[in-house]
Design an enzyme around this catalytic site. Structure first.
Site, PDB file in Angstrom:
ATOM      1  N   LEU A 104      31.833  47.235  50.957  1.00 50.55           N
ATOM      2  CA  LEU A 104      30.996  45.728  50.798  1.00 50.55           C
ATOM      3  C   LEU A 104      31.325  44.763  49.525  1.00 50.55           C
ATOM      4  O   LEU A 104      31.424  43.423  49.713  1.00 50.55           O
ATOM      5  CB  LEU A 104      29.653  45.846  50.976  1.00 50.55           C
ATOM      6  CG  LEU A 104      28.700  45.169  51.797  1.00 50.55           C
ATOM      7  CD1 LEU A 104      29.526  44.920  53.404  1.00 50.55           C
ATOM      8  CD2 LEU A 104      27.444  45.672  51.985  1.00 50.55           C
ATOM      9  N   ALA A 105      31.530  45.500  48.631  1.00 51.07           N
ATOM     10  CA  ALA A 105      31.769  44.607  47.344  1.00 51.07           C
ATOM     11  C   ALA A 105      33.182  43.661  47.294  1.00 51.07           C
ATOM     12  O   ALA A 105      33.084  42.682  47.037  1.00 51.07           O
ATOM     13  CB  ALA A 105      31.786  45.544  46.024  1.00 51.07           C
ATOM     14  N   PHE A 142      41.765  47.475  46.562  1.00 48.87           N
ATOM     15  CA  PHE A 142      41.227  46.033  46.824  1.00 48.87           C
ATOM     16  C   PHE A 142      42.056  45.242  45.842  1.00 48.87           C
ATOM     17  O   PHE A 142      42.694  44.203  45.722  1.00 48.87           O
ATOM     18  CB  PHE A 142      39.718  45.978  46.793  1.00 48.87           C
ATOM     19  CG  PHE A 142      39.258  44.685  46.513  1.00 48.87           C
ATOM     20  CD1 PHE A 142      39.623  43.323  47.367  1.00 48.87           C
ATOM     21  CD2 PHE A 142      38.657  44.130  45.272  1.00 48.87           C
ATOM     22  CE1 PHE A 142      39.289  42.066  47.090  1.00 48.87           C
ATOM     23  CE2 PHE A 142      38.406  42.869  45.215  1.00 48.87           C
ATOM     24  CZ  PHE A 142      38.669  41.801  46.283  1.00 48.87           C
ATOM     25  N   TRP A 143      41.615  45.720  44.267  1.00 47.05           N
ATOM     26  CA  TRP A 143      42.236  44.957  43.312  1.00 47.05           C
ATOM     27  C   TRP A 143      43.829  44.858  42.991  1.00 47.05           C
ATOM     28  O   TRP A 143      44.176  43.772  42.504  1.00 47.05           O
ATOM     29  CB  TRP A 143      41.740  45.420  41.935  1.00 47.05           C
ATOM     30  CG  TRP A 143      40.350  45.025  41.843  1.00 47.05           C
ATOM     31  CD1 TRP A 143      39.067  45.842  41.897  1.00 47.05           C
ATOM     32  CD2 TRP A 143      39.892  43.751  41.421  1.00 47.05           C
ATOM     33  NE1 TRP A 143      38.095  44.931  41.577  1.00 47.05           N
ATOM     34  CE2 TRP A 143      38.594  43.656  41.402  1.00 47.05           C
ATOM     35  CE3 TRP A 143      40.511  42.502  41.224  1.00 47.05           C
ATOM     36  CZ2 TRP A 143      37.617  42.403  41.472  1.00 47.05           C
ATOM     37  CZ3 TRP A 143      39.653  41.355  41.202  1.00 47.05           C
ATOM     38  CH2 TRP A 143      38.542  41.347  41.100  1.00 47.05           C
ATOM     39  N   LEU A 161      25.874  36.965  30.381  1.00 48.46           N
ATOM     40  CA  LEU A 161      24.656  37.409  30.469  1.00 48.46           C
ATOM     41  C   LEU A 161      24.253  38.623  31.216  1.00 48.46           C
ATOM     42  O   LEU A 161      25.131  38.982  32.067  1.00 48.46           O
ATOM     43  CB  LEU A 161      23.569  36.441  30.984  1.00 48.46           C
ATOM     44  CG  LEU A 161      23.538  35.311  30.121  1.00 48.46           C
ATOM     45  CD1 LEU A 161      22.964  34.233  30.641  1.00 48.46           C
ATOM     46  CD2 LEU A 161      22.873  35.377  28.821  1.00 48.46           C
ATOM     47  N   SER A 220      29.981  52.300  48.948  1.00 49.49           N
ATOM     48  CA  SER A 220      31.197  52.646  49.169  1.00 49.49           C
ATOM     49  C   SER A 220      31.689  52.370  50.660  1.00 49.49           C
ATOM     50  O   SER A 220      32.475  53.077  51.347  1.00 49.49           O
ATOM     51  CB  SER A 220      31.322  54.326  48.985  1.00 49.49           C
ATOM     52  OG  SER A 220      30.943  54.739  47.915  1.00 49.49           O
ATOM     53  N   LYS A 221      31.097  51.278  51.330  1.00 50.74           N
ATOM     54  CA  LYS A 221      31.489  50.890  52.461  1.00 50.74           C
ATOM     55  C   LYS A 221      32.307  49.574  52.182  1.00 50.74           C
ATOM     56  O   LYS A 221      32.556  48.963  53.444  1.00 50.74           O
ATOM     57  CB  LYS A 221      30.255  50.641  53.180  1.00 50.74           C
ATOM     58  CG  LYS A 221      29.272  51.772  53.653  1.00 50.74           C
ATOM     59  CD  LYS A 221      28.079  51.312  54.292  1.00 50.74           C
ATOM     60  CE  LYS A 221      27.036  52.563  54.635  1.00 50.74           C
ATOM     61  NZ  LYS A 221      27.695  53.420  55.473  1.00 50.74           N
TER      62      LYS A 221
END
Ligand code: NHW
Ligand code: EN5
Length: 388
Positions: free
Chosen positions: A150-151, A4-5, A388, A147-148
């Protein structure tokens, strides 16, 4: 390595620093709001987007419960951050916040909240350049849905919503290594209630120490020592804002707070944020100390279920020596029932942490910028920003 990154506008590990790189600036071609896609990203079948309204206490409770069971743990899964409901409302409602930057994912059939990510607007400086950013926080996917991939969908969706408001940069911190940190910092810890910390295995009795000697080592006075130290009030805000802006401008990466932001982020809220100032005899505000309250669940301990931690927040030593001001912060946090005081090795903290009996933790915190390339490599002492 980073499926992804590698697709995102962040510096990559494959790029080698050649020293002769262009001026600091955005990584993506500059866009306008009209270029941003209008429709939300697709979620897997059975899930839907849900903007979370944090003025609604029932929604805040749902977010609290998602995070309480699924948010950040230490490497050995012994403690899990337990942000309180009042903390979440405070952290996510700063001046100028956008309700649509509080992004949830729900199961369509049951409405159960299973994913979350947030942004709040902020103004920061990085290596001399001003940036309007979204500060991204509280990314969380329910443990059963890990691990699907989704992030990445949550991150792309919050990016789209930030872009729709005309912002193109973000700042975020994480314990994990991603492409590519602007700074890597260490957590330090100061025992306030060593007996409890030892009993929950947060810390242990050092070699050749006894419990009695450990209690004596960490014992703090009942009362603070700095004359003129008192809780921050609204009337102090203009002076505190001036004090903070003068101090924060010394750091390569730091926020620029308006008076409204100083009031929001520093005014005391019980068990959320505590701020004290030092008022000189002539009425000048010379110093500021602050810390926020972030408990953790103690996982699988039958004597204690919660660790009450204070985290150092913005602290400016104008007239008082920093070690004395921070020692008063330890005394205040102890008075208010905190078990441990946590700090990062940012600001000028390295010079006082050992003297104040902080010990190095096993966790680190990386600082990241999204869509901003900078040739600057920051050491922790160049960092003047706390998320925060
Ligand atoms: S850091 C705290 C993050 N939250 C937690 O650690 C809670 C517990 N863990 C989880 O809930 C403070 C899940 O493990 C999460 C990942 C949701 C973390 N940041 O869905 P997949 C923040 O909130 C990458 C960024 O399969 P998962 C800051 C990972 O490297 N990326 O994994 C948040 C991989 O990508 P790769 C992270 O375990 C900043 C991909 O996610 C990450 O089910 C967000 C795997 O996805 C992290 N902390 O869910 C970025 N952890 O490339 C904001 C893992 O390696 C960017 N990943 O394949 C800016 C956006 C705004 C821009 C505006 C212009
Ligand atoms: C988004 N704003 O690892 C931030 N905590 O050291 C999200 N360790 O508490 C990212 N493992 O060292 C947050 N005790 C990343 C941090 C995630 C949480 C984390 C660490 C930070 C932590 C404790 C407990 C370790 C338990 C075993 C630790 C030692 C303290 C000791 C006190 C006495 C003097 C020596 C040190």
């Amino acid at each position: 390595r980073y499926a992804f990154w590698e697709t995102q506008p962040v510096p990559q590990y494959s790029e080698q620093a050649d020293g002769k790189q262009a001026e600091d600036g955005p990584i993506d071609p500059v866009k306008t709001v009209a270029d941003v896609r209008q429709d939300p990203y697709n979620l897997p079948a059975g899930y839907e987007w849900s903007t979370c309204d944090l003025t609604d206490t029932a929604t805040v409770k749902e977010i609290f419960e998602l995070l309480e069971l699924n948010y950040v743990e230490d490497d050995d899964a012994m403690f899990r951050f337990k942000y309180s409901q009042q903390f979440l409302q405070w952290a996510l409602h700063p001046p100028g916040y956008f309700p649509d930057w509080h992004v949830g994912v729900r199961v369509s059939t049951t409405r159960k909240l299973v994913g979350f990510i947030t942004g709040v607007p902020a103004s920061v400086h990085m290596a001399g350049k001003p940036l309007q950013v979204a500060e991204i926080n509280f990314l969380c996917v329910h443990k059963k849905l890990r691990s699907k991939r989704l992030a990445p969908v949550l991150i792309k969706e919050v990016t789209r919503r930030v872009n729709l408001r005309g912002l193109w940069q973000a700042a975020y911190t994480a314990g994990v290594v991603l492409p590519k940190p602007v700074a890597t910092c260490q957590y330090w810890h100061r025992s306030l209630n060593p007996k409890k910390l030892i009993s929950i295995n947060f810390s242990r009795i050092a070699p050749r120490m006894t419990m009695a000697r450990t209690l004596k080592l960490y014992k703090l006075p009942e009362a603070t020592v700095t004359p003129g130290l008192r809780p921050l009030t609204k009337a102090d805000v203009p002076q505190v804002a001036a004090l903070m802006s003068r101090y924060l401008s010394k750091f390569q990466l730091a926020p620029r707070f308006t008076e409204a932001e100083v009031e929001h982020y520093l005014m005391p809220v019980t068990d959320v944020i505590d701020s004290h100032v030092v008022e000189a005899p002539n009425g000048d505000i010379t110093d500021l100390l602050s810390y926020y309250t972030l408990p953790s669940s103690v996982l699988g301990n039958d004597k204690y279920d919660t660790l009450k931690a204070a985290f150092m927040y913005y602290t400016v030593a104008g007239a008082t020596p920093l070690h004395q001001l921070m020692n008063d912060a330890l005394i205040l946090a102890h008075q208010r029932g905190h078990d441990v005081f946590n700090a990062l090795d940012i600001f000028e903290n390295r010079s006082i942490l050992e003297k104040l009996k902080f010990g190095i933790g096993d966790g680190s915190l990386r600082y990241y910028l999204y869509n901003w390339r900078s040739s600057a490599r920051l050491s922790p002492a160049d960092v003047g920003l706390i998320l925060l």
